[in-house]
Design a protein around this motif. Structure first.
Motif, PDB file in Angstrom:
ATOM      1  N   ARG A 118       1.341  -1.229   0.648  1.00 31.62           N
ATOM      2  CA  ARG A 118       0.076   0.098   0.014  1.00 31.62           C
ATOM      3  C   ARG A 118       0.891   1.111   0.198  1.00 31.62           C
ATOM      4  O   ARG A 118       1.997   1.240   0.553  1.00 31.62           O
ATOM      5  N   PHE A 119       0.261   1.793  -1.063  1.00 35.83           N
ATOM      6  CA  PHE A 119       1.097   3.031  -1.227  1.00 35.83           C
ATOM      7  C   PHE A 119       0.811   4.919  -1.016  1.00 35.83           C
ATOM      8  O   PHE A 119      -0.372   4.291  -1.042  1.00 35.83           O
ATOM      9  N   ARG A 120       1.889   6.007  -0.310  1.00 33.69           N
ATOM     10  CA  ARG A 120       0.969   7.013  -0.609  1.00 33.69           C
ATOM     11  C   ARG A 120       0.978   7.552  -2.095  1.00 33.69           C
ATOM     12  O   ARG A 120       0.179   8.543  -2.105  1.00 33.69           O
ATOM     13  N   GLU A 121       2.205   6.659  -2.990  1.00 30.66           N
ATOM     14  CA  GLU A 121       1.812   8.032  -4.040  1.00 30.66           C
ATOM     15  C   GLU A 121       1.488   6.509  -5.069  1.00 30.66           C
ATOM     16  O   GLU A 121       2.419   5.965  -4.924  1.00 30.66           O
ATOM     17  N   PHE A 122       0.389   6.291  -6.130  1.00 32.54           N
ATOM     18  CA  PHE A 122       0.278   5.585  -6.965  1.00 32.54           C
ATOM     19  C   PHE A 122      -0.377   6.071  -8.059  1.00 32.54           C
ATOM     20  O   PHE A 122      -1.233   6.545  -7.659  1.00 32.54           O
ATOM     21  N   TYR A 123      -0.748   4.639  -8.359  1.00 31.03           N
ATOM     22  CA  TYR A 123      -0.905   4.743  -9.917  1.00 31.03           C
ATOM     23  C   TYR A 123      -2.493   4.594 -10.181  1.00 31.03           C
ATOM     24  O   TYR A 123      -2.895   3.419  -9.457  1.00 31.03           O
ATOM     25  N   GLN A 124      -3.521   4.987 -10.546  1.00 32.70           N
ATOM     26  CA  GLN A 124      -4.617   4.618 -10.669  1.00 32.70           C
ATOM     27  C   GLN A 124      -5.098   4.117 -12.451  1.00 32.70           C
ATOM     28  O   GLN A 124      -4.791   5.493 -12.716  1.00 32.70           O
ATOM     29  N   ALA A 125      -5.775   3.776 -12.767  1.00 31.45           N
ATOM     30  CA  ALA A 125      -6.050   2.791 -14.248  1.00 31.45           C
ATOM     31  C   ALA A 125      -7.859   2.852 -14.123  1.00 31.45           C
ATOM     32  O   ALA A 125      -7.923   2.619 -13.733  1.00 31.45           O
ATOM     33  N   ASP A 126      -7.948   4.143 -14.119  1.00 32.17           N
ATOM     34  CA  ASP A 126      -9.444   4.103 -14.363  1.00 32.17           C
ATOM     35  C   ASP A 126     -10.325   4.272 -16.039  1.00 32.17           C
ATOM     36  O   ASP A 126      -9.471   4.738 -16.816  1.00 32.17           O
ATOM     37  N   ILE A 127     -11.456   3.572 -15.941  1.00 31.31           N
ATOM     38  CA  ILE A 127     -12.025   3.694 -17.347  1.00 31.31           C
ATOM     39  C   ILE A 127     -13.897   4.398 -16.245  1.00 31.31           C
ATOM     40  O   ILE A 127     -14.312   3.649 -15.096  1.00 31.31           O
ATOM     41  N   GLU A 140     -23.057  -1.237 -17.668  1.00 31.81           N
ATOM     42  CA  GLU A 140     -22.990  -2.025 -17.150  1.00 31.81           C
ATOM     43  C   GLU A 140     -22.619  -3.487 -17.478  1.00 31.81           C
ATOM     44  O   GLU A 140     -22.173  -3.857 -16.764  1.00 31.81           O
ATOM     45  N   ALA A 141     -23.449  -3.558 -18.420  1.00 34.05           N
ATOM     46  CA  ALA A 141     -22.583  -5.130 -18.922  1.00 34.05           C
ATOM     47  C   ALA A 141     -21.578  -4.841 -20.045  1.00 34.05           C
ATOM     48  O   ALA A 141     -20.766  -5.822 -19.895  1.00 34.05           O
ATOM     49  N   GLU A 142     -20.862  -3.702 -20.450  1.00 37.49           N
ATOM     50  CA  GLU A 142     -19.691  -3.604 -21.146  1.00 37.49           C
ATOM     51  C   GLU A 142     -18.383  -3.953 -20.633  1.00 37.49           C
ATOM     52  O   GLU A 142     -17.943  -4.081 -20.273  1.00 37.49           O
ATOM     53  N   ILE A 143     -18.794  -3.438 -19.094  1.00 35.51           N
ATOM     54  CA  ILE A 143     -17.368  -3.598 -18.410  1.00 35.51           C
ATOM     55  C   ILE A 143     -17.271  -4.216 -17.186  1.00 35.51           C
ATOM     56  O   ILE A 143     -15.467  -4.238 -17.665  1.00 35.51           O
ATOM     57  N   TYR A 313     -20.896  20.235  -8.148  1.00 36.34           N
ATOM     58  CA  TYR A 313     -20.219  20.965  -9.095  1.00 36.34           C
ATOM     59  C   TYR A 313     -21.524  20.821 -10.247  1.00 36.34           C
ATOM     60  O   TYR A 313     -20.819  22.778 -10.766  1.00 36.34           O
ATOM     61  N   ILE A 314     -22.532  21.032 -10.125  1.00 39.38           N
ATOM     62  CA  ILE A 314     -23.732  21.087 -11.261  1.00 39.38           C
ATOM     63  C   ILE A 314     -24.580  21.192 -11.313  1.00 39.38           C
ATOM     64  O   ILE A 314     -24.519  19.633 -10.991  1.00 39.38           O
ATOM     65  N   GLU A 315     -25.719  21.584 -11.926  1.00 36.25           N
ATOM     66  CA  GLU A 315     -27.420  21.092 -11.172  1.00 36.25           C
ATOM     67  C   GLU A 315     -27.432  20.228 -12.484  1.00 36.25           C
ATOM     68  O   GLU A 315     -28.327  20.747 -13.740  1.00 36.25           O
ATOM     69  N   LYS A 316     -26.826  18.769 -12.884  1.00 37.12           N
ATOM     70  CA  LYS A 316     -27.535  18.509 -13.867  1.00 37.12           C
ATOM     71  C   LYS A 316     -27.301  17.111 -13.128  1.00 37.12           C
ATOM     72  O   LYS A 316     -26.274  16.947 -12.887  1.00 37.12           O
ATOM     73  N   GLU A 317     -28.398  15.674 -14.046  1.00 34.99           N
ATOM     74  CA  GLU A 317     -27.978  14.335 -13.371  1.00 34.99           C
ATOM     75  C   GLU A 317     -27.256  13.916 -14.644  1.00 34.99           C
ATOM     76  O   GLU A 317     -27.042  13.931 -14.927  1.00 34.99           O
ATOM     77  N   LEU A 318     -25.693  13.259 -13.703  1.00 32.73           N
ATOM     78  CA  LEU A 318     -24.936  12.566 -14.635  1.00 32.73           C
ATOM     79  C   LEU A 318     -24.796  11.301 -14.023  1.00 32.73           C
ATOM     80  O   LEU A 318     -23.824  11.271 -13.357  1.00 32.73           O
ATOM     81  N   PRO A 319     -25.351  10.115 -14.870  1.00 34.46           N
ATOM     82  CA  PRO A 319     -24.872   9.160 -14.240  1.00 34.46           C
ATOM     83  C   PRO A 319     -23.870   8.389 -14.276  1.00 34.46           C
ATOM     84  O   PRO A 319     -23.246   8.613 -15.931  1.00 34.46           O
ATOM     85  N   GLY A 320     -23.078   7.278 -13.899  1.00 35.70           N
ATOM     86  CA  GLY A 320     -22.592   6.870 -14.731  1.00 35.70           C
ATOM     87  C   GLY A 320     -22.089   5.423 -14.157  1.00 35.70           C
ATOM     88  O   GLY A 320     -22.570   4.862 -13.042  1.00 35.70           O
ATOM     89  N   VAL A 321     -21.293   4.911 -14.490  1.00 34.92           N
ATOM     90  CA  VAL A 321     -19.955   2.901 -13.821  1.00 34.92           C
ATOM     91  C   VAL A 321     -19.246   2.984 -14.864  1.00 34.92           C
ATOM     92  O   VAL A 321     -18.842   4.157 -15.501  1.00 34.92           O
ATOM     93  N   GLY A 322     -18.192   2.415 -13.353  1.00 35.89           N
ATOM     94  CA  GLY A 322     -16.489   3.006 -13.670  1.00 35.89           C
ATOM     95  C   GLY A 322     -15.913   1.660 -12.916  1.00 35.89           C
ATOM     96  O   GLY A 322     -16.353   1.179 -11.931  1.00 35.89           O
ATOM     97  N   ILE A 323     -14.476   1.329 -13.453  1.00 34.90           N
ATOM     98  CA  ILE A 323     -13.833   0.425 -12.803  1.00 34.90           C
ATOM     99  C   ILE A 323     -12.507   1.300 -12.821  1.00 34.90           C
ATOM    100  O   ILE A 323     -12.423   2.441 -13.654  1.00 34.90           O
ATOM    101  N   SER A 324     -11.994   0.969 -11.423  1.00 32.37           N
ATOM    102  CA  SER A 324     -10.524   1.395 -11.080  1.00 32.37           C
ATOM    103  C   SER A 324      -9.762  -0.301 -11.068  1.00 32.37           C
ATOM    104  O   SER A 324     -10.294  -0.495 -10.376  1.00 32.37           O
TER     105      SER A 324
END
Length: 451
Positions: A118-127, A140-143, A313-324
């Motif tokens: 476990r690190f204090r500085e580390f790379y994350q690879a997110d989509i 959600e099926a494509e992920i 940050y904005i008055e818009k509904e912005l749903p999402g799906v992601g992994i890290s």
């Protein structure tokens, strides 16, 4: 002047060149795979306004964040890539096309206690896939398909993507009259693999205030096992009692039904009712990925569906799906377990051109010709003895040394020495490039070896 002893801070990873090259290979597999699914690259600043980063924070986040003053500015280092993404989407909302698909492989910073792996500085690879108002369940099926492709490209076969849906869990707890305690219950159940059912039950009884009957019913529910079809069939027995549960079951079915079309075999995918993900902002499908032969490593890729990415940050509904993917941690544990393929070339060059004459001009031209043919070439320019030049080539672990002396220049060839086998042949420059390329191609293998 006193000499300052060099050191690397605890919790920060610093690699020697050979390991750094393997790390870069992992990152390149991630970049190319993410790009093949239509994700755009993104790089957000490492430093943000602290108010931006802490909008959704508090608690542990505020304790772990690296925060500092510069003049009148209150600044902080990013602690993940999700909050900067939320800011980015809110800031550029009118310029983006939705659904917005982005990948980011960047460093993040957390001032937590440094531990093994476990690190204090580390790379994350997110989509992440961000919708404007709505986001279809197909995303959600494509992920899981993308997770599958990444880990197969690494060279892994024995891994499992475990999937659940938070609506199913929330609906189930509502059936038991435990809606207000559902968050605490899910965070407790999420620890099942680490502490076992007995300790989970103890926490449910003592800390969450559940009755014995409620705790037993929860443990019975999350213990449902079998093939994906068998688990879904068992869940049908709870249908019709809660609207949210029924919606979650419908979504989970849609995810599993589309996986075959995406090319994900069932042995790499399992419906698992213990998966909850500890973070409260997940609202639908959730994912965790484990290496079957190395459960001690824990989850190597996780994420899920959320309904309002940028509400602060904005008055818009912005749903999402992601992994890290915690890339630094994954690399560290794979290296520690001896799973990185030692046979893969780890030198910074495919060939080291060694001038054997006083005039370096012909060697420079040869190096350029080999580079033009797609070979990574280093030109050795030091005035050293031949033995020292070869010692350098050996220490660099370069696969090929290319020698160019007076005889070779007159014959229009170069001497190509395979540094592993010791075989040496004389070839024209174009033939030398083809020879080196063919040998390197034959050496290709998976980045990660399975035991």
């Amino acid at each position: 002047m006193d000499i300052i002893k060099p050191r690397t801070l605890s919790g920060f990873m610093e690699l020697l060149p050979a390991k750094q090259i393997r790390f870069e290979k992992m990152a390149e597999i991630l970049r190319s795979t993410y790009a093949s699914y239509g994700f755009a690259p993104l790089d957000t600043p490492a430093i943000e306004d602290a108010q931006i980063l802490l909008a959704k924070g508090g608690g542990e986040t505020e304790k772990q964040i690296y925060r500092f003053q510069k003049g009148d500015s209150d600044l902080a280092l990013r602690f993940d890539l999700t909050v900067p993404l939320a800011k980015y989407v809110a800031l550029h909302y009118n310029e983006l096309a939705f659904p917005f698909r982005r990948f980011q492989i960047s460093k993040v910073y957390r001032g937590e206690r440094a531990q093994r792996g476990r690190f204090r500085e580390f790379y994350q690879a997110d989509i992440d896939i961000i919708g404007d108002g709505k986001l279809d369940i197909l995303n959600e099926a494509e992920i899981p398909a993308i997770i599958y492709k990444v880990f197969r490209s690494f060279g892994l076969r024995r891994f499992q993507i475990r999937v659940n849906n938070r609506k199913i869990l929330n609906g189930f707890y509502a059936m038991l009259g435990l809606t207000e305690k559902s968050g605490d219950i899910m965070r407790t159940v999420d620890k099942l693999d680490k502490i076992g059912a007995e300790k989970v039950k103890g926490i449910l009884l003592e800390d969450c205030g559940l009755t014995e009957e409620q705790a037993d019913e929860i443990l019975t529910f999350i213990a449902i096992r079998g093939t994906n079809d068998q688990v879904l069939t068992a869940l049908e027995g709870y249908a019709g009692r809660n609207e949210r549960f029924d919606l979650g079951l419908k979504e989970l079915k849609a995810v599993t039904e589309n996986l075959a079309a995406f090319g994900v075999p069932e042995e790499n995918f399992a419906v698992d009712l213990t998966i909850a993900r500890g973070l409260d902002y997940y609202t639908g499908t959730v994912y965790e990925t484990t290496l079957l032969d190395h459960p001690e490593i824990g989850s190597v890729c996780s994420g899920g569906r959320y309904d309002n990415l940028a509400g602060y940050y904005i008055e818009k509904e912005l749903p999402g799906v992601g992994i890290s993917i915690g890339l630094t941690r994954l690399f560290y544990v794979l290296d520690e377990q001896g799973l990185l393929n030692p046979a893969l070339p780890s030198a910074p060059a495919d060939a080291l051109v060694l001038p054997m004459t006083e005039n370096p001009g012909p060697a420079i031209a040869l190096a350029e010709q080999l580079r033009s043919a797609g070979i990574r070439v280093q030109l050795y320019g030091e005035q050293k003895k031949f033995k020292q030049k070869m010692a350098y080539a050996n220490k660099l672990e370069v696969p090929f040394a290319v020698l160019l002396g007076e005889d070779e220049i007159q014959e229009g060839v170069c001497s190509v020495k395979n540094m592993i086998s010791g075989q040496q042949v004389k070839l024209a420059p174009a033939e030398a490039a083809a020879y080196i390329r063919a040998a390197l191609e034959a050496e290709k293998g998976p980045l990660i070896l399975e035991t």
